[in-house]
Design an enzyme around this catalytic site. Structure first.
Site, PDB file in Angstrom:
ATOM      1  N   GLY A  40      29.397  13.482   3.658  1.00 37.58           N
ATOM      2  CA  GLY A  40      28.270  14.591   3.448  1.00 37.58           C
ATOM      3  C   GLY A  40      28.845  15.910   2.034  1.00 37.58           C
ATOM      4  O   GLY A  40      28.425  16.878   1.474  1.00 37.58           O
ATOM      5  N   CYS A 249      -4.585   7.502   7.176  1.00 39.96           N
ATOM      6  CA  CYS A 249      -3.772   7.157   6.181  1.00 39.96           C
ATOM      7  C   CYS A 249      -5.865   6.629   5.987  1.00 39.96           C
ATOM      8  O   CYS A 249      -6.933   5.579   6.688  1.00 39.96           O
ATOM      9  CB  CYS A 249      -3.035   6.040   5.326  1.00 39.96           C
ATOM     10  SG  CYS A 249      -3.413   5.736   3.561  1.00 39.96           S
ATOM     11  N   CYS A 252      -5.337   2.942   4.757  1.00 45.51           N
ATOM     12  CA  CYS A 252      -4.968   1.683   5.443  1.00 45.51           C
ATOM     13  C   CYS A 252      -4.300   1.913   7.032  1.00 45.51           C
ATOM     14  O   CYS A 252      -4.352   1.163   7.263  1.00 45.51           O
ATOM     15  CB  CYS A 252      -3.456   1.243   4.895  1.00 45.51           C
ATOM     16  SG  CYS A 252      -2.222   1.852   5.534  1.00 45.51           S
ATOM     17  N   CYS A 274      -1.350   7.038   2.199  1.00 45.41           N
ATOM     18  CA  CYS A 274       0.252   6.889   2.707  1.00 45.41           C
ATOM     19  C   CYS A 274       0.875   7.729   0.941  1.00 45.41           C
ATOM     20  O   CYS A 274       0.047   7.441   0.285  1.00 45.41           O
ATOM     21  CB  CYS A 274       0.289   5.279   2.597  1.00 45.41           C
ATOM     22  SG  CYS A 274       0.282   5.127   4.385  1.00 45.41           S
ATOM     23  N   CYS A 280       1.788   1.028   2.201  1.00 45.03           N
ATOM     24  CA  CYS A 280       0.549   1.694   2.380  1.00 45.03           C
ATOM     25  C   CYS A 280      -0.473  -0.067   2.343  1.00 45.03           C
ATOM     26  O   CYS A 280      -1.430  -1.192   2.607  1.00 45.03           O
ATOM     27  CB  CYS A 280      -0.823   2.190   1.035  1.00 45.03           C
ATOM     28  SG  CYS A 280      -2.423   2.369   1.752  1.00 45.03           S
TER      29      CYS A 280
END
Lengths: 302, 204, 384
Positions: A40, A249, A252, A274, A280
């Site tokens: 980080g 979606c 899909c 998606c 997808c």
């Protein structure tokens, strides 16, 4: 770009494997190792000028170029898609300069360079995801001075950030940060996860993959090793929540994934699909359909 | 790097394939540092002057250059060919003061110097700290149990020879976090990372 | 049924083909040569060399051609190439005192050793379109008299007359700051303490930045940005009371020390413009007052850039000279973080990349907040 300059006295112009010279790669590799050792924390590095503009992924490209080996399989996405112009340009860059294999399939990639998304499919041990980062400093919009923000990180003084998030709640009733949502890594450094939607933040926590972040213009590299604690900042009375979409979606039928809104006409017609195109198309290949599915066809790739 | 001809008595060769050998060596070290305590295979066909091991030499050639002052322990300093090898292949300045080194190479692991002798980083720049590359003769499992980033739950390892107080020293190093030094152990055929984030689990 | 739009490699290839066609322009017109760009657009070439930090006229001309004349794009091309070049070492500092002068003027003295040498300058031209340049025929003509004659009694033109009259190389012209320095009237150049300057291109910029690092950043900084900042100092935002002590343009020799030989080997000549400003004096109880200075040095001929650089350099020295900080030109973090046009253009222009994932997140939030704002209070009108 590999065409030699033939004019007059000019010598032929040649480039190293993955473009960067070896000294530059060593410098970046050393920065990556320190970044991994201090999760980080933003390690300054001597970012080079790259043959693509600053802000277009030069940091991610430098990190990828430094770690990439001849046996790696590279996937490049922008906005979750392998087919967006910048993803295509970066993928082509590595095909040309390093000759590595590329893929659009998340699970087949050893290195995934991304802008603004983390794939929906869970990453695996041994994979490395490289994020392109525009502004690596999570405190930058609260304090523009590097000298100040560096001090705040040294003191682990993140009060500014808490105040900002709390002001959001006071003004809007919500934390109004929807992307680049700050996280705390291993209880120490507050980190900008890059402009991924906060939807993707939970994927960073305890991920089996190595996560590397490159900011070229701002000259910073940072990292999250596998299985590292990554917590999105929040408040007890306002816990962190990710976006939820009302509908699946349209291509899909996937739920629980991040969707792009596509405007279909000027009468308010819209659909949601998606954002992760590999996810997808994999689902469509498995026979999943949505409300606006075309009969499935093998994707024609050029 | 221009070197007067006299100073080059049949120097051992560097990487056969500088670009890809360096990448493979780095990739092993990166994996080792991201998954502390895990022995990661590192193949090296270098034949450096003793007592520098081929794995440590691969780390050196992958990571050192003129920007990285390097410290050698007494065992390595005693063999001038080692410094000559590193200088020739990396251009790294060899320094006597451990505090001035970005990297330190330790061949006599049992006599691992006190970590406090090396740069610990600064509060504003904790990355400005030393990385120690320590040669051991082999890796195993069991003796030392670790927690921390890069480890799901706990991971144990052993390596010999190492000072018996290594867990205590690692714990003391961890207490300085985010300052502290980072360790890379090398053994025949592999490397093992011990970044400053590792927390030894005592009495387990 | 809906088929998702794909950016696709074919679309990119087509865009690049169109770009190449547009770059070439009308095919019945002869293609422009690098020699023409280097020879006739020489100030564009100078700017690309300066801000690209790569002294190579031919490569700069190539970059300008490839960039269709977009100089920031050309600078970017030069930088991206430069970054791949091996480094052999650092030259010895160039001696601008030994410059082979093409132009040298001082605004602080009417006349001075070496004289005022006008050289090739737009100064004093009347900015009238010269229609004769629109035809190739004009090439053969004598240039139109665009500059007034040197004014009698001043030093203007003296040096040139001398140079034309005398085929032997001109004697070195002392720098105005050296002349002032001889009397102790201006602060001396900082002493060389042997510390090699940090290299902006090899290590990340960190603050505070010392003067060598600041000057490096300014030397490759954007001309327009520095011009505006320098201008702001003249309008009272950190006023520094500048005089142009001297501007000189010409060629200097670059040589590289070779350790094995024990001396420096000349590599060739480069053209540079140097500006030394003479600024508000400083003094204290222990030191008599002295003028201070600002410094600008750029590749090629660019007085605007060199002068702007000197103004900004001087403004950035406020702390060392005990002045108040009151303006953007004094703020090194602000100036150095934003003066690089390759960085700036990249980040500004990246906004045209797709951001729809983040925008979707914002859309979702704003719709939710609007719904919440409208729901609880029926009396409230939809504020539209």
């Amino acid at each position: 770009m590999n065409a030699p300059v033939t004019a007059s006295s000019m010598p032929a112009i040649t480039y190293n494997f993955a473009y960067l010279d070896e000294q530059t790669k060593r410098m970046i590799r050393r920065a990556i190792l320190k970044a991994i050792a201090i999760p980080g924390y933003q390690v300054p590095f001597a970012s080079r000028e790259m043959p693509m503009p600053y802000g277009w992924g030069t940091g991610g490209v430098q990190v990828t170029a430094a770690i990439l080996g001849a046996d790696d399989v590279l996937k490049v996405i922008d906005q979750g898609s392998d087919d967006t112009t910048n993803a295509v340009a970066i993928r082509t860059f590595f095909e040309t300069t390093a000759g590595v294999a590329t893929t659009t399939r998340t699970q087949d990639a050893t290195i995934i360079q991304t802008r603004h998304r983390i794939p929906e499919a869970e990453l695996k041990a041994g994979q490395t995801i490289v994020f392109q980062v525009p502004i690596p400093e999570p405190l930058r919009y609260l304090e523009p001075r590097e000298t100040e923000t560096r001090r705040l990180h040294a003191l682990a003084d993140y009060g500014l950030m808490q105040v900002k998030l709390y002001e959001d709640i006071a003004r809007h009733g919500h934390i109004a940060t929807t992307y680049a949502y700050p996280v705390k890594v291993e209880g120490r450094y507050v980190m900008d996860p890059s402009p991924i939607p906060k939807f993707d933040n939970p994927k960073m926590n305890d991920s089996p993959a190595l996560q590397l972040f490159g900011a070229g213009r701002e000259k910073r590299i940072y990292a999250i090793p596998p299985h590292t604690q990554v917590v999105s900042l929040d408040f007890e009375d306002h816990p962190f929540k990710v976006q939820a979409f009302k509908e699946p979606c349209a291509l899909c039928g996937a739920t629980g994934v991040y969707l792009d809104e596509v405007i279909l006409d000027d009468k308010g017609g819209r659909m949601f699909v998606c954002s992760d195109t590999d996810h997808c198309s994999t689902r469509q290949a498995e026979g999943h359909t949505g409300t606006m599915s075309a009969p499935y066809q093998e994707a024609a790739h050029d | 790097m221009a070197i007067p001809a006299l100073a080059v008595p049949a120097l051992a060769a560097g990487f056969a394939d500088p670009v890809h050998d360096a990448q493979r060596s780095f990739a092993a070290v990166m994996r080792a540092m991201s998954e502390p305590g895990l022995p990661v295979p590192l193949a090296s066909d270098l034949d450096p002057p003793a007592p520098l091991s081929r794995e440590a030499a691969a780390c050196a050639l992958a990571l050192l250059d003129y920007e990285t002052p390097v410290f050698l322990d007494a065992a390595l300093s005693a063999a001038p060919a080692v410094a000559a090898f590193l200088r020739f292949h990396t251009g790294a300045p060899v320094v006597d003061d451990p505090a001035a080194a970005r990297f330190a190479f330790i061949a006599d692991a049992a006599a691992l110097p006190d970590f406090g002798a090396f740069a610990q980083g600064e509060p504003d720049y904790p990355d400005r700290s030393a990385t120690l590359i320590v040669q051991v003769s082999d890796f195993g499992t069991g003796a030392i149990v670790l927690e921390g980033p890069g480890i799901k739950g706990r991971r144990s390892f052993s390596a010999a020879p190492l000072p018996s107080d290594l867990p205590a020293r690692l714990a003391a190093n961890r207490a300085l976090y985010p300052l502290g030094i980072d360790l890379i152990l090398t053994a025949p055929g592999g490397v093992l990372g011990l970044p400053r984030t590792v927390k030894p689990v005592m009495e387990d | 049924m809906y088929v998702a739009v794909k950016g696709g490699e074919a679309a990119i290839r087509n865009a690049h083909a169109l770009l190449a066609k547009k770059r070439r322009g009308e095919e019945s017109v002869p293609e422009i040569g690098l020699d023409q760009i280097a020879g006739q657009l020489s100030l564009a070439v100078d700017r690309v060399m300066a801000e690209g930090s790569l002294y190579d006229r031919e490569l700069a001309a190539l970059a300008i051609k490839q960039a269709r004349g977009d100089l920031i794009e050309a600078i970017f091309l030069a930088r991206a190439f430069r970054t791949t070049l091996p480094r052999f070492g650092a030259s010895v500092p160039v001696d601008t005192g030994a410059m082979r002068i093409e132009r040298r003027i001082s605004a602080t003295f009417k006349d001075l050793p070496g004289g005022q040498v006008l050289g090739p300058t737009f100064d004093y031209t009347h900015r009238l379109m010269d229609e004769r340049l629109a035809t190739h025929a004009s090439d053969a003509d004598a240039p139109r008299q665009l500059a007034p004659s040197p004014r009698a009694g001043e030093g203007w033109g003296k040096g040139e007359e001398r140079r034309e009259a005398d085929a032997t190389p001109a004697a070195p012209m002392p720098r105005v700051t050296d002349l002032l320095g001889g009397e102790g009237l201006i602060e001396p150049s900082p002493a060389d303490d042997g510390t090699p300057p940090r290299d902006l291109t090899r290590e990340p910029l960190s603050f505070p930045a010392d003067r060598p690092l600041r000057l490096q950043a300014l030397a490759r900084g954007d001309e327009g940005f520095l011009l505006a900042l320098g201008y702001s100092t003249q309008r009272g935002y950190a006023r520094t009371h500048p005089f142009v002590g001297e501007i000189r343009f010409g060629t200097v020799e670059v040589s590289l020390p070779v350790e094995e030989l024990g001396f420096a080997v000349p590599l060739g000549d480069i053209a540079v413009t140097e500006c030394q400003s003479v600024n508000q004096f400083k003094g204290s109880a222990t030191e008599p007052p002295q003028f201070t200075r600002g410094y600008g040095l750029v590749f090629g001929q660019s007085e605007r850039k060199a002068m702007s650089m000197a103004l900004v350099d001087r403004a950035l020295r406020f702390k060392e000279l005990g002045e108040e900080k009151s303006a953007p030109s004094q703020d090194e973090e602000f100036v150095l973080s934003h003066c690089d046009n390759v960085q700036a253009t990249g980040f500004v222009e990246h906004l045209k990349l797709p951001h729809y994932v983040d925008f979707q997140a914002e859309l979702d939030l704003i719709r939710r907040m609007r719904a919440e704002a409208e729901a609880p209070d029926e009396m409230k009108e939809a504020a539209e």
